[in-house]
Design a protein around this motif. Structure first.
Motif, PDB file in Angstrom:
ATOM      1  N   PRO A  60      -7.263   2.330 -36.235  1.00  0.00           N
ATOM      2  CA  PRO A  60      -7.629   3.874 -36.407  1.00  0.00           C
ATOM      3  C   PRO A  60      -7.029   4.672 -35.277  1.00  0.00           C
ATOM      4  O   PRO A  60      -6.749   5.766 -35.233  1.00  0.00           O
ATOM      5  N   GLN A  61      -7.329   4.080 -33.911  1.00  0.00           N
ATOM      6  CA  GLN A  61      -6.966   4.775 -32.659  1.00  0.00           C
ATOM      7  C   GLN A  61      -5.412   5.163 -32.706  1.00  0.00           C
ATOM      8  O   GLN A  61      -5.222   6.281 -32.066  1.00  0.00           O
ATOM      9  N   ASN A  62      -4.713   4.209 -33.166  1.00  0.00           N
ATOM     10  CA  ASN A  62      -3.331   4.483 -33.200  1.00  0.00           C
ATOM     11  C   ASN A  62      -2.963   5.591 -34.404  1.00  0.00           C
ATOM     12  O   ASN A  62      -2.038   6.533 -33.978  1.00  0.00           O
ATOM     13  N   ILE A  63      -3.325   5.342 -35.579  1.00  0.00           N
ATOM     14  CA  ILE A  63      -3.400   6.592 -36.575  1.00  0.00           C
ATOM     15  C   ILE A  63      -3.570   7.902 -36.228  1.00  0.00           C
ATOM     16  O   ILE A  63      -3.182   8.859 -36.376  1.00  0.00           O
ATOM     17  N   THR A  64      -4.894   8.004 -35.539  1.00  0.00           N
ATOM     18  CA  THR A  64      -5.227   9.150 -35.105  1.00  0.00           C
ATOM     19  C   THR A  64      -4.467   9.878 -33.849  1.00  0.00           C
ATOM     20  O   THR A  64      -4.145  10.939 -33.856  1.00  0.00           O
ATOM     21  N   LYS A  65      -4.001   9.021 -33.199  1.00  0.00           N
ATOM     22  CA  LYS A  65      -3.061   9.550 -31.889  1.00  0.00           C
ATOM     23  C   LYS A  65      -1.759  10.039 -32.563  1.00  0.00           C
ATOM     24  O   LYS A  65      -1.196  11.037 -32.043  1.00  0.00           O
ATOM     25  N   LYS A  66      -1.140   9.680 -33.878  1.00  0.00           N
ATOM     26  CA  LYS A  66      -0.128  10.183 -34.393  1.00  0.00           C
ATOM     27  C   LYS A  66      -0.543  11.472 -34.815  1.00  0.00           C
ATOM     28  O   LYS A  66       0.299  12.428 -34.582  1.00  0.00           O
ATOM     29  N   PHE A  67      -1.535  11.856 -35.373  1.00  0.00           N
ATOM     30  CA  PHE A  67      -1.979  12.960 -35.993  1.00  0.00           C
ATOM     31  C   PHE A  67      -2.249  14.006 -34.427  1.00  0.00           C
ATOM     32  O   PHE A  67      -1.593  15.051 -34.445  1.00  0.00           O
ATOM     33  N   VAL A  68      -2.694  13.449 -33.814  1.00  0.00           N
ATOM     34  CA  VAL A  68      -3.041  14.242 -32.297  1.00  0.00           C
ATOM     35  C   VAL A  68      -1.724  14.875 -31.773  1.00  0.00           C
ATOM     36  O   VAL A  68      -1.649  16.095 -31.292  1.00  0.00           O
ATOM     37  N   ASN A  69      -0.585  13.809 -31.687  1.00  0.00           N
ATOM     38  CA  ASN A  69       0.415  14.071 -30.834  1.00  0.00           C
ATOM     39  C   ASN A  69       1.397  15.081 -31.808  1.00  0.00           C
ATOM     40  O   ASN A  69       2.085  16.166 -31.219  1.00  0.00           O
ATOM     41  N   GLU A  70       1.260  14.900 -33.228  1.00  0.00           N
ATOM     42  CA  GLU A  70       2.051  15.832 -33.921  1.00  0.00           C
ATOM     43  C   GLU A  70       1.176  17.399 -33.576  1.00  0.00           C
ATOM     44  O   GLU A  70       2.120  18.372 -33.808  1.00  0.00           O
ATOM     45  N   ILE A  71      -0.093  17.405 -33.868  1.00  0.00           N
ATOM     46  CA  ILE A  71      -0.657  18.530 -33.700  1.00  0.00           C
ATOM     47  C   ILE A  71      -0.531  19.437 -32.283  1.00  0.00           C
ATOM     48  O   ILE A  71      -0.322  20.763 -32.304  1.00  0.00           O
ATOM     49  N   ALA A  72      -0.363  18.499 -31.319  1.00  0.00           N
ATOM     50  CA  ALA A  72      -0.143  19.060 -29.865  1.00  0.00           C
ATOM     51  C   ALA A  72       1.099  19.699 -29.940  1.00  0.00           C
ATOM     52  O   ALA A  72       1.377  20.360 -28.871  1.00  0.00           O
ATOM     53  N   ALA A  73       2.060  19.591 -30.735  1.00  0.00           N
ATOM     54  CA  ALA A  73       3.499  20.177 -30.565  1.00  0.00           C
ATOM     55  C   ALA A  73       3.557  21.783 -30.891  1.00  0.00           C
ATOM     56  O   ALA A  73       4.401  22.225 -31.222  1.00  0.00           O
ATOM     57  N   ILE A  74       2.240  21.972 -31.694  1.00  0.00           N
ATOM     58  CA  ILE A  74       2.222  23.488 -32.183  1.00  0.00           C
ATOM     59  C   ILE A  74       2.291  24.517 -30.800  1.00  0.00           C
ATOM     60  O   ILE A  74       1.612  24.190 -29.845  1.00  0.00           O
TER      61      ILE A  74
END
Length: 229
Positions: free
Chosen positions: A215-229
């Protein structure tokens, strides 16, 4: 029904968490295996005797067993020596997976010497070769490994920069074509679409790990995508 029949065209989930990961716990891996079974997985890949024992208490699915252990004199850490083989045989896993890459081994001169010693001591166990290149897969196939895996594509110096999905899974397609033994698609198969495609291309089964169980890797994918906003 044998292992091959049980897993053909189905999903195996790799339930692993190393000591520095948040979910590191045999109990948690047992529950993760139960979640995988509930979701429809046909088998489990597990690391360590402790995790294997707990998973066996929780689900009745076939298990690909490994023991990850570091040795100072070798970069190989997936079932690297006979000591790990002995423990996995005693645990009665369905298949034992081991590093079959072209790298320095801890206690054997080369892969053939290690393979021959295993077969001499345990002629009837099922062995899976974790490979990183087409050449390694073909060699493991010639030695007689029961299953050939793409587990380490992109994770070794000799496969650096390679991606399993490039050119419609060209590496996998070549291995399937060139090898006589069944091929297990594993390593960065991180979406349902990829899992479906590798089976369409002729892999016996597909192993998915981090995309489901970390789940830490899955969470990081979401966080990285959101950070691109």
């Amino acid at each position: 029904m044998n292992f091959e029949d049980k897993v053909k065209n189905k999903l195996i989930v790799s339930c692993q968490a190393l000591s520095d990961e948040p979910l590191h716990s045999s109990f948690i891996m047992g529950r993760m295996a139960l979640a995988a079974k509930t979701g429809g997985a046909c088998g489990i890949r597990a690391n360590s005797i402790e995790d294997i024992k707990e998973i066996r208490k929780t689900v009745d699915l076939p298990i690909i067993g490994i023991i990850k252990k570091d040795y100072d004199n070798s970069p190989i850490y997936i079932t690297p020596t006979m000591d790990e083989i002995d423990k996995l045989v005693e645990s009665k896993v369905d298949v034992i997976a081991l590093d079959a890459t072209d790298r320095k081994r801890p206690n054997h001169a080369n892969l053939k010497e290690f393979y021959d010693d295993i077969r001499k001591k345990y002629p009837n166990i099922k062995l899976m070769a974790d490979c990183s290149t087409v050449e390694e897969a073909k060699y493991a196939d010639s030695l007689g490994f029961d299953f050939i895996g793409t587990t380490l594509v992109g994770y070794t110096p000799q496969s650096e920069g390679n991606k399993i999905e490039e050119n419609d899974f060209e590496i996998l397609r070549t291995i399937i074509k060139e090898c006589n033994h069944p091929v297990v698609a594993e390593g960065n198969i991180d979406s349902p679409e990829k899992a479906k495609r590798v089976l369409e291309l002729g892999a016996l089964t597909v192993v998915v790990g981090g995309a489901i169980t970390r789940p830490q890797n899955i969470t990081k994918k979401f966080v990285n995508e959101i950070a691109a906003i």
